[in-house]
Design a protein around this motif. Structure first.
Motif, short mmCIF file in Angstrom:
data_model
loop_
_atom_site.label_atom_id
_atom_site.label_comp_id
_atom_site.label_asym_id
_atom_site.label_seq_id
_atom_site.Cartn_x
_atom_site.Cartn_y
_atom_site.Cartn_z
N ARG A 81 43.95 46.28 64.83
CA ARG A 81 45.08 46.94 64.17
C ARG A 81 44.68 47.73 62.92
O ARG A 81 45.54 48.06 62.11
CB ARG A 81 46.17 45.90 63.86
CG ARG A 81 46.87 45.45 65.13
CD ARG A 81 47.47 44.07 65.03
NE ARG A 81 48.09 43.66 66.30
CZ ARG A 81 47.41 43.15 67.33
NH1 ARG A 81 46.10 42.99 67.26
NH2 ARG A 81 48.05 42.83 68.45
N CYS A 125 43.75 50.62 63.13
CA CYS A 125 44.35 51.92 63.41
C CYS A 125 44.91 51.94 64.82
O CYS A 125 44.25 51.50 65.76
CB CYS A 125 43.28 53.00 63.27
SG CYS A 125 43.86 54.62 63.77
N GLY A 126 46.12 52.45 64.96
CA GLY A 126 46.75 52.51 66.28
C GLY A 126 46.16 53.56 67.19
O GLY A 126 46.33 53.50 68.40
N ALA A 127 45.45 54.53 66.61
CA ALA A 127 44.92 55.63 67.42
C ALA A 127 43.47 55.43 67.84
O ALA A 127 43.03 55.99 68.83
CB ALA A 127 45.06 56.95 66.68
N GLN A 140 50.11 56.48 79.00
CA GLN A 140 50.23 55.27 78.20
C GLN A 140 50.90 54.14 78.98
O GLN A 140 50.47 52.99 78.93
CB GLN A 140 51.05 55.60 76.95
CG GLN A 140 50.99 54.57 75.87
CD GLN A 140 51.51 55.09 74.55
OE1 GLN A 140 52.23 56.09 74.51
NE2 GLN A 140 51.18 54.43 73.46
N LYS A 141 51.94 54.48 79.73
CA LYS A 141 52.61 53.48 80.57
C LYS A 141 51.64 52.91 81.59
O LYS A 141 51.61 51.71 81.84
CB LYS A 141 53.79 54.13 81.32
CG LYS A 141 55.09 54.12 80.55
CD LYS A 141 56.27 53.94 81.52
CE LYS A 141 57.56 53.79 80.74
NZ LYS A 141 58.20 55.11 80.55
N HIS A 165 48.64 46.54 77.26
CA HIS A 165 49.11 46.98 75.95
C HIS A 165 49.16 48.50 75.90
O HIS A 165 48.23 49.16 76.36
CB HIS A 165 48.21 46.45 74.84
CG HIS A 165 48.84 46.53 73.48
ND1 HIS A 165 48.84 47.68 72.73
CD2 HIS A 165 49.52 45.61 72.75
CE1 HIS A 165 49.49 47.46 71.60
NE2 HIS A 165 49.92 46.20 71.59
N ARG A 166 50.23 49.04 75.33
CA ARG A 166 50.41 50.50 75.32
C ARG A 166 49.36 51.20 74.45
O ARG A 166 49.11 52.38 74.61
CB ARG A 166 51.82 50.85 74.83
CG ARG A 166 52.88 50.70 75.92
CD ARG A 166 54.28 50.84 75.35
NE ARG A 166 54.53 52.11 74.69
CZ ARG A 166 54.92 53.22 75.33
NH1 ARG A 166 55.09 53.21 76.63
NH2 ARG A 166 55.14 54.33 74.65
N PHE A 167 48.79 50.50 73.48
CA PHE A 167 47.78 51.11 72.62
C PHE A 167 46.40 50.48 72.84
O PHE A 167 45.48 50.74 72.10
CB PHE A 167 48.19 51.00 71.15
CG PHE A 167 49.40 51.83 70.83
CD1 PHE A 167 49.26 53.12 70.36
CD2 PHE A 167 50.67 51.32 71.05
CE1 PHE A 167 50.37 53.89 70.10
CE2 PHE A 167 51.79 52.08 70.79
CZ PHE A 167 51.65 53.38 70.31
N PHE A 200 45.55 47.49 72.21
CA PHE A 200 45.21 46.48 71.20
C PHE A 200 44.60 45.27 71.93
O PHE A 200 45.15 44.81 72.93
CB PHE A 200 46.46 46.00 70.45
CG PHE A 200 46.97 46.98 69.40
CD1 PHE A 200 46.36 48.20 69.19
CD2 PHE A 200 48.07 46.65 68.62
CE1 PHE A 200 46.82 49.09 68.23
CE2 PHE A 200 48.55 47.54 67.65
CZ PHE A 200 47.92 48.75 67.46
#
Lengths: 133, 487
Positions: free
Chosen positions: B195, B197-199, B268-269, B277-279, B281
């Motif tokens: 976490r 960074c989300g990107a 992303q989906k 996880h969408r990002f 993580f």
């Protein structure tokens, strides 16, 4: 309160988020979810807002700006913590420059949307419920 | 540097060694401060080796490298703010991270305990660097913004419609992540690393695991390496899609913006269904996922590619869109190199550097580096287009190598992990490096130097001379995250 049933204007403040919550809020504006057709929108000034969306655990540097924005939101108003960090249960709440959640700095939020980050659908559902309550 | 100053300066070895690395074309990974007064710089050499150069503070002072290597200007200011070490000879020692709200004696990275801090009740603004003169106006933006954007405070000096100088006051989102990682175990640190960074989360996860595994002497099974490539490239596509969708928004090309966002959402989906996880993580910490989901990923790629070609056609054929991006926010090759630009911004200036070519993880892949030279918004757009397509090819190749059950049951993190490791990867935002010092399984020091951190000063340089109204466009063409710079 009748007007609020028809729309919910939100102002967003990032108070130390990792930007995942921001990306999910941005997804609300995409053509797939399109919050505007429900009467919900992100507005450019806190003075136009019915609700404040806060992300992040509230860093010390952002605390004064966050307080000013909240003061500028006219009453009646809603405070919404978006994501675990703002809700006070994120991973960085104990970091030295983090105040550990929006309730530590402003007041207890009217709505808390948990998740790291919360799904955009979940954010949308909560905002719609709030608008119709 | 003159001969005289070579003799007088007790730190000449420190300065000269670092200059030699820069001259040799080595990639500068990180400048790290330590509680015991040491300062280390780590350089990645063309042969893939990492060299360490170090110095020790005397009377809490060390020789500033900034006059010879401007790219370390921020790092030295950060060390000054967080450790209290004075980089002697630094041309601009205004506070970078700390604010007037911090107690004067508070140097968080020196502190051993987690005592409550008494913040001073004043405004957090630091002095701004502005241009003074007739006809010059100062425009302040932020830290809160009118849309959904991370917090940052920008002070523009403007003449007419043009920006003369941008002073970027970041670190509004400084939480104290590096300090929060100290005294944690490897297991406890994992969610925090994800976490940062989300990107660029996958890149951070990779660096963390890579540092741990170097110290533990783990031989990572090839199947797990292929999965890591899939994750790193999936993140690159996700991040580039976001940036490619945002750039058209900067010029009012709404159709490409909205369709780009929809394409990102689809990707992303799909990733979320496969990796949970969408990002992404914590996705790299689970090592048994991809094989069972191989078919799902192949299907996702197939449907994504159809959308991608449609979107590319839409963006390619709009000449007005490309005209709007050309010649805006130019960073020339020499400036990019001198300022230490990385990632898309560096490659768009015509420099063929991508540290994936040096990462042992990618040894079975040939990394294609886009040959683009303009250094403008258009060039950064083109680099991303090519990189998305190359990432698709890398994922396809990795999928072909994935077979059987690759769970590594023999591996567990040793409880007594001790030592120091430096790791790096090419994040979507460029070179990302981590330095970890650990003793008996407990983290003593953790330093993160992300791609965005390196490129922020480059962005400030790129906007000078451009119209104020083009700032959003130039900003989006870099699309730097604040979170992994501020930490």
């Amino acid at each position: 309160m009748i007007q609020r049933k028809k729309s919910l204007q939100c102002r967003h403040v990032d108070a130390g988020s990792c930007n995942a919550c921001e990306q999910e809020l941005t997804a609300l504006l995409s053509k797939e979810l399109d919050i505007q057709h429900y009467g919900i929108d992100i507005v450019a000034s806190p003075r136009h807002a019915d609700a404040l969306l806060v992300t992040g655990p509230v860093t010390d540097t952002m605390q004064p700006a966050l307080k000013k924005v909240w003061e500028a939101v006219p009453k009646p108003r809603q405070l919404i913590a978006v994501g675990d960090c703002a809700a006070g249960c994120g991973v960085f709440q104990k970091a030295y420059a983090s105040h550990g959640g929006v309730d530590k700095v402003l007041e207890k939020p009217d709505q808390t949307i948990l998740g790291c980050p919360p799904d955009p659908e979940k954010i949308l559902d909560t905002l719609r419920e709030l608008m119709n309550s | 540097m003159s001969e005289a100053s070579r003799v007088e300066n007790p730190y000449n070895e420190w300065i000269n060694d670092n200059i030699s690395h820069k001259k040799a074309g080595d990639v500068w990974l990180a400048l790290t401060g330590y509680r015991d007064g040491q300062i280390k710089s780590h350089w990645l050499r063309a042969n893939g080796r990492i060299d360490e150069v170090k110095t020790a503070c005397m009377d809490a002072q060390f020789a500033s490298l900034t006059p010879s290597l401007p790219e370390v200007a921020w790092d030295e200011r950060e060390i000054h703010d967080l450790f209290g070490y004075h980089p002697k000879g630094h041309p601009d020692l205004r506070p970078l991270v700390r604010t007037p709200r911090w107690p004067a004696s508070f140097y968080p990275m020196q502190k051993q305990s987690d005592d409550h801090i008494e913040w001073t009740d004043v405004e957090p603004d630091n002095p701004a660097k502005v241009v003074e003169g007739e006809g010059i106006t100062i425009m302040k933006v932020g830290p809160t913004h009118a849309g959904i954007i991370e917090s940052g405070h920008f002070v523009f000096s403007i003449i007419g419609e043009n920006i003369l100088h941008l002073d970027a006051h970041l670190f509004q989102n400084h939480r104290g992540v590096e300090k929060a990682l100290e005294s944690l175990s490897v297991q406890e640190a994992k969610p925090l690393i994800s976490r940062i960074c989300g990107a660029d989360t996958v890149s951070h996860q990779y660096n963390f695991l890579s540092a741990v595994e170097q110290l533990a002497g783990r031989k990572v099974p090839e199947m797990i390496e292929w999965q890591r490539i899939i994750l790193l490239e999936s993140e690159r596509i996700l991040s580039h899609l976001n940036d490619l969708a945002q750039i058209p928004a900067g010029v009012g090309f709404t159709v490409a913006h909205q369709r780009g966002l929809a394409m990102k959402e689809m990707w992303q989906k799909g990733l979320s269904a496969i990796f949970g996880h969408r990002f992404l993580f914590d996705a790299m910490y689970q090592e048994k996922l991809a094989v069972s989901k191989k078919e799902q990923l192949q299907q996702l790629l197939a449907s994504f590619i159809t959308q991608w070609h449609k979107w590319r056609k839409l963006a390619d054929r709009q000449q007005g869109f490309h005209d709007r991006m050309r010649g805006v926010g130019v960073v020339k090759r020499d400036d990019a190199e001198q300022l230490g630009a990385v990632g898309v911004a560096l490659r768009a200036a015509g420099v063929s550097v991508d540290v994936r070519t040096l990462m042992p993880l990618y040894r079975h892949n040939r990394i294609h580096i886009p040959q683009v030279t303009g250094g403008d918004v258009e060039a950064r757009f083109q680099v991303r287009l090519q990189e998305v397509e190359h990432s698709i090819a890398l994922i396809r190749n990795a999928l072909e190598h994935l077979q059987g059950n690759q769970q590594d049951t023999s591996w567990s993190i040793p409880d007594d992990l001790t030592g120091e490791a430096v790791s790096y990867s090419e994040s979507p935002h460029g070179l990302n490096a981590h330095v970890m010092q650990i003793q008996n399984g407990v983290i003593l020091r953790y330093h993160v130097k992300s791609g965005a951190y390196r490129n922020w000063p480059v962005l400030a340089f790129a906007v000078a001379g451009n119209a104020v109204a083009d700032f959003p466009l130039i900003n989006k063409s870099f699309e730097l995250c604040y979170s992994c710079a501020d930490r």
